[in-house]
Design a protein around this motif. Structure first.
Motif, mmCIF file in Angstrom:
data_model
loop_
_atom_site.group_PDB
_atom_site.id
_atom_site.type_symbol
_atom_site.label_atom_id
_atom_site.label_comp_id
_atom_site.label_asym_id
_atom_site.label_seq_id
_atom_site.Cartn_x
_atom_site.Cartn_y
_atom_site.Cartn_z
ATOM 1 N N ALA A 1 0.737 -1.219 0.079
ATOM 2 C CA ALA A 1 -0.026 -0.065 0.202
ATOM 3 C C ALA A 1 0.962 1.299 0.039
ATOM 4 O O ALA A 1 0.652 2.148 -0.765
ATOM 5 C CB ALA A 1 -0.935 -0.180 1.225
ATOM 6 N N GLY A 2 1.957 1.079 0.708
ATOM 7 C CA GLY A 2 2.845 2.537 0.809
ATOM 8 C C GLY A 2 3.680 2.568 -0.415
ATOM 9 O O GLY A 2 3.577 3.678 -1.102
ATOM 10 N N ALA A 3 3.829 1.440 -1.391
ATOM 11 C CA ALA A 3 4.491 1.484 -2.619
ATOM 12 C C ALA A 3 3.573 1.984 -3.569
ATOM 13 O O ALA A 3 3.811 2.869 -4.418
ATOM 14 C CB ALA A 3 4.966 0.154 -2.923
ATOM 15 N N GLN B 1 1.454 9.841 -3.687
ATOM 16 C CA GLN B 1 0.626 10.457 -2.289
ATOM 17 C C GLN B 1 1.660 10.109 -0.980
ATOM 18 O O GLN B 1 1.612 9.079 -0.347
ATOM 19 C CB GLN B 1 -0.540 9.470 -1.981
ATOM 20 C CG GLN B 1 -1.669 9.998 -3.252
ATOM 21 C CD GLN B 1 -2.754 8.865 -3.261
ATOM 22 O OE1 GLN B 1 -2.949 7.872 -2.784
ATOM 23 N NE2 GLN B 1 -4.083 9.321 -4.045
ATOM 24 N N PHE B 2 2.768 10.864 -0.930
ATOM 25 C CA PHE B 2 3.866 10.567 0.071
ATOM 26 C C PHE B 2 3.399 10.300 1.394
ATOM 27 O O PHE B 2 4.127 9.673 2.066
ATOM 28 C CB PHE B 2 5.141 11.619 -0.171
ATOM 29 C CG PHE B 2 5.272 11.325 -1.714
ATOM 30 C CD1 PHE B 2 6.002 10.358 -2.289
ATOM 31 C CD2 PHE B 2 5.058 12.510 -2.405
ATOM 32 C CE1 PHE B 2 6.561 10.229 -3.550
ATOM 33 C CE2 PHE B 2 5.498 12.637 -4.140
ATOM 34 C CZ PHE B 2 6.288 11.393 -4.355
ATOM 35 N N ALA B 3 2.441 11.346 1.519
ATOM 36 C CA ALA B 3 2.052 11.253 3.191
ATOM 37 C C ALA B 3 1.196 10.037 3.562
ATOM 38 O O ALA B 3 1.435 9.615 4.560
ATOM 39 C CB ALA B 3 0.848 12.515 3.536
ATOM 40 N N ALA B 4 0.612 9.519 2.584
ATOM 41 C CA ALA B 4 -0.133 8.265 2.729
ATOM 42 C C ALA B 4 0.833 6.949 2.999
ATOM 43 O O ALA B 4 0.716 6.138 3.577
ATOM 44 C CB ALA B 4 -1.206 7.977 1.559
ATOM 45 N N ILE C 1 10.370 5.804 5.408
ATOM 46 C CA ILE C 1 9.406 6.574 6.035
ATOM 47 C C ILE C 1 9.826 8.177 5.874
ATOM 48 O O ILE C 1 9.364 9.291 5.335
ATOM 49 C CB ILE C 1 9.189 6.563 7.226
ATOM 50 C CG1 ILE C 1 8.219 5.089 7.439
ATOM 51 C CG2 ILE C 1 8.099 7.486 8.050
ATOM 52 C CD1 ILE C 1 8.305 4.270 8.903
ATOM 53 N N GLY C 2 11.149 8.246 6.274
ATOM 54 C CA GLY C 2 12.032 9.658 6.324
ATOM 55 C C GLY C 2 11.704 10.430 4.908
ATOM 56 O O GLY C 2 11.467 11.464 4.584
ATOM 57 N N LYS C 3 12.176 9.613 3.919
ATOM 58 C CA LYS C 3 12.248 9.998 2.668
ATOM 59 C C LYS C 3 10.910 10.624 2.047
ATOM 60 O O LYS C 3 10.645 11.581 1.385
ATOM 61 C CB LYS C 3 12.824 9.046 1.568
ATOM 62 C CG LYS C 3 12.970 9.407 0.187
ATOM 63 C CD LYS C 3 13.898 10.522 0.129
ATOM 64 C CE LYS C 3 15.260 10.040 0.243
ATOM 65 N NZ LYS C 3 16.176 11.390 0.217
ATOM 66 N N ALA C 4 9.682 9.621 2.409
ATOM 67 C CA ALA C 4 8.337 9.827 2.173
ATOM 68 C C ALA C 4 7.895 11.135 2.595
ATOM 69 O O ALA C 4 7.005 12.076 2.135
ATOM 70 C CB ALA C 4 7.329 8.663 2.269
ATOM 71 N N ARG C 5 8.268 11.354 3.966
ATOM 72 C CA ARG C 5 7.901 12.577 4.523
ATOM 73 C C ARG C 5 8.529 13.757 3.931
ATOM 74 O O ARG C 5 7.780 14.842 3.948
ATOM 75 C CB ARG C 5 8.055 12.430 6.039
ATOM 76 C CG ARG C 5 7.032 11.554 6.785
ATOM 77 C CD ARG C 5 7.617 11.280 8.162
ATOM 78 N NE ARG C 5 6.569 10.431 8.973
ATOM 79 C CZ ARG C 5 6.673 9.910 10.298
ATOM 80 N NH1 ARG C 5 7.885 10.039 10.654
ATOM 81 N NH2 ARG C 5 5.576 9.059 10.644
ATOM 82 N N GLU C 6 9.647 13.713 3.553
ATOM 83 C CA GLU C 6 10.439 14.906 2.866
ATOM 84 C C GLU C 6 9.695 15.219 1.625
ATOM 85 O O GLU C 6 9.641 16.412 1.473
ATOM 86 C CB GLU C 6 11.847 14.056 2.386
ATOM 87 C CG GLU C 6 12.688 15.071 1.856
ATOM 88 C CD GLU C 6 14.067 14.617 1.306
ATOM 89 O OE1 GLU C 6 14.747 15.260 0.481
ATOM 90 O OE2 GLU C 6 14.849 13.691 2.095
ATOM 91 N N PHE C 7 9.301 14.043 0.868
ATOM 92 C CA PHE C 7 8.658 14.338 -0.406
ATOM 93 C C PHE C 7 7.420 15.090 -0.197
ATOM 94 O O PHE C 7 6.680 15.914 -1.006
ATOM 95 C CB PHE C 7 8.541 13.087 -1.309
ATOM 96 C CG PHE C 7 9.779 12.760 -1.866
ATOM 97 C CD1 PHE C 7 10.880 13.133 -1.676
ATOM 98 C CD2 PHE C 7 9.450 11.214 -2.224
ATOM 99 C CE1 PHE C 7 11.803 12.693 -2.260
ATOM 100 C CE2 PHE C 7 10.428 10.641 -2.766
ATOM 101 C CZ PHE C 7 11.997 11.372 -2.862
#
Length: 401
Positions: free
Chosen positions: A229-231, A238-241, A267-273
């Motif tokens: 789901a994250g991928a 939808q990086f926050a999701a 998670i850190g990279k997705a939050r950065e995006f």
């Protein structure tokens, strides 16, 4: 290996236990030391009596010699030799010590010469199954399932076997046959989604995302479903999701493990995006000229295709090389299909979407399952697309001559 060595050691110990006691035991004799001394004393008294009678003249010389000889004979019969015990006892102990060393060495040397030492190596003992044997086992399972098509557990087993062999289209079909079981099992739904994604070039959009969502409705803590789901959310930008899904997964893995480290970094990279999006910045690593839209199939051609037919979506330069700037693989069953291309999807060494003023989007149902066009393919194109365009509509409404 450990069990074998223990058994072998016990056998060697048993052999030694049988052989050593007789050799180490102190020899027993028929007469005791005290009895021997008494017999010798009697012999000396009788011999002294004979010599006294000979001196007094009451016993002739010939009779003395005969009596002495008879006395010596009786003594030899009654008193055993006393010299042997010391020598025999020392020899027995030396023999025992020699056997204690030689028996284990002889056993090891014998196994090295006549046995199979490599069989003690776990890597050597692993079963080596030839590809022909694997194929034969799969065919046997397929035959059983054809005779008993309602064996849903068997279809799942077949699907997993195909997945291990990276035969993803066949794995997907096997999962389809196990639908009554798969639809109720979140782990199987997630695995099915992963297989379907592999059949469409790694994309989780469309049917795979639907399966993932169903799995999480059944079990919001299903690990593989959270990972996928994250991928999928990342693919949709939808990086926050994505960060939310992976944070939930992080709670399920062992703290400090390699998996936990990888998830924390993701998670850190997705939050950065996500932060970059919120600030109005472009997706890190992607081009501001990304294009996205949806592919649909003309109702006039819907009856000519099958759900499993392969579908390709390409971004090509309007003028220039034919090599795709970006591509996505899916199935007709995934239509209508969302797509999104950007510079991060460029082929190694190839041009990027942002290198051109305009590009062309092409969607093709490949009858032969290959990216190259062939007669009978269904296709649709959208020309003059400028990098950065959104909500494009590509209609498949033509047939390749």
């Amino acid at each position: 290996m450990t069990a074998f060595l223990i058994a072998a050691a016990l056998l060697v110990v048993a052999v030694i236990a049988l052989l050593l006691p007789p050799l180490l035991r102190t020899p027993r004799f028929s007469g005791s030391t005290d009895q021997s001394e008494a017999n010798l004393a009697i012999f000396r008294d009788q011999l002294a009596e004979l010599e006294r009678e000979r001196r007094e003249g009451s016993l002739a010389e010939a009779d003395f010699a005969q009596a002495k000889s008879e006395l010596q004979r009786r003594l030899l019969e009654e008193v055993p030799a006393q010299a042997a015990p010391t020598t025999t006892d020392g020899g027995s102990r030396q023999t025992a010590l020699a056997l204690l060393v030689l028996i284990p060495l002889a056993a090891a040397a014998g196994y090295a010469l006549l046995g199979e030492p490599r069989a003690l190596d776990p890597l050597q003992r692993q079963a080596r199954i030839a590809p022909e044997q694997i194929e034969a086992m799969l065919n046997s399972l397929v035959d059983k399932l054809q005779k008993n098509p309602d064996d849903h557990q068997g279809w799942v087993m077949l699907a997993r076997s195909y997945k291990v062999l990276e035969r993803f289209p066949e794995a997907a079909k096997a999962y389809e046959r196990a639908a009554p079981l798969v639809d109720q099992d979140p782990a199987l739904l997630a695995d099915y989604a992963d297989v379907l994604a592999q059949t469409q070039g790694g994309s989780l959009q469309g049917r795979p995302s639907e399966l993932i969502e169903r799995a999480l409705r059944i079990n919001p803590r299903e690990p593989q479903a959270l990972l996928l789901a994250g991928a999928a959310a990342t693919d949709r930008q939808q990086f926050a999701a994505a960060a939310d899904y992976w944070s939930r997964l992080l709670e399920l893995v062992e703290p400090g493990s390699e998996e936990a480290g990888a998830l924390t970094a993701a998670i850190g990279k997705a939050r950065e995006f996500a932060a970059a999006q919120a600030g109005g910045s472009a997706k890190p690593g992607a081009s501001a000229g990304a294009v996205s839209g949806e592919v649909t199939l003309s109702s006039k051609l819907a009856a000519t295709v099958q759900p499993g037919d392969v579908l390709f979506v390409f971004a090509r330069a309007e003028e220039g090389p034919r090599m795709p700037l970006a591509a996505q693989r899916a199935r007709v069953a995934d239509l209508p299909l969302r797509f999104e291309f950007d510079d991060s999807m460029a082929l190694a060494g190839g041009k990027k979407i942002s290198d051109f003023a305009t590009i062309r989007i092409e969607a093709r149902v490949a009858r032969a399952g290959q990216a190259q066009s062939s007669s009978g393919d269904l296709f649709g194109t959208l020309s003059g697309v400028k990098p950065g365009s959104r909500n494009l509509r590509v209609l498949i409404d033509q047939v390749q001559p």
